[in-house]
Design a protein around this motif. Structure first.
Motif, PDB file in Angstrom:
ATOM      1  N   UNK A  85      -7.199  37.980  10.986  1.00  0.00           N
ATOM      2  CA  UNK A  85      -6.768  39.628  11.290  1.00  0.00           C
ATOM      3  C   UNK A  85      -7.779  40.499  10.890  1.00  0.00           C
ATOM      4  N   UNK A  86      -8.573  39.831   9.878  1.00  0.00           N
ATOM      5  CA  UNK A  86      -9.531  41.039   9.460  1.00  0.00           C
ATOM      6  C   UNK A  86     -11.077  40.322   9.162  1.00  0.00           C
ATOM      7  N   UNK A  87     -11.674  40.117  10.235  1.00  0.00           N
ATOM      8  CA  UNK A  87     -12.907  39.547  10.188  1.00  0.00           C
ATOM      9  C   UNK A  87     -13.865  40.260   9.245  1.00  0.00           C
ATOM     10  N   UNK A  88     -14.810  39.529   8.652  1.00  0.00           N
ATOM     11  CA  UNK A  88     -15.591  40.046   7.687  1.00  0.00           C
ATOM     12  C   UNK A  88     -16.265  41.650   8.071  1.00  0.00           C
ATOM     13  N   UNK A  89     -16.591  41.861   9.128  1.00  0.00           N
ATOM     14  CA  UNK A  89     -17.090  42.942   9.670  1.00  0.00           C
ATOM     15  C   UNK A  89     -16.182  44.112  10.032  1.00  0.00           C
TER      16      UNK A  89
END
Length: 92
Positions: A85-89
């Motif tokens: 739901x919240x990729x690293x970028x």
């Protein structure tokens, strides 16, 4: 005075299951079935119970055994969900 769970006798099947587990040499994670971890345990009572409970309790009909997986801890379960739901970028 209140009533606590220790005021009642434990069900014999629970005591027997605990005794079986205590007699095992390793109390670690090896009791988890690899099919549970990989999401391939569609007929496993544990997985069926999760699917049926969500259907009965919440009316969710699109949960399948392939949607489920068992982890050995909270951290190893929540990190993939957070990454999905919240990729690293991603910016919040």
């Amino acid at each position: 005075m209140g009533i606590a769970d220790m005021d009642f006798e434990c069900a014999p099947m629970i005591t027997a299951a605990l005794q079986d587990r205590i007699n095992h040499h390793n109390w670690g994670y090896e009791m988890l079935d690899i099919d549970l971890i990989l999401g391939n345990a569609g007929n496993h009572p544990f997985v069926k119970g999760i699917v049926d409970w969500n259907h009965k309790r919440y009316g969710i009909t699109n949960i399948t055994p392939k949607n489920l997986g068992v982890t050995t801890g909270v951290h190893s379960g929540i990190m993939p969900a957070l990454r999905a739901f919240a990729p690293p970028a991603a910016r919040c």
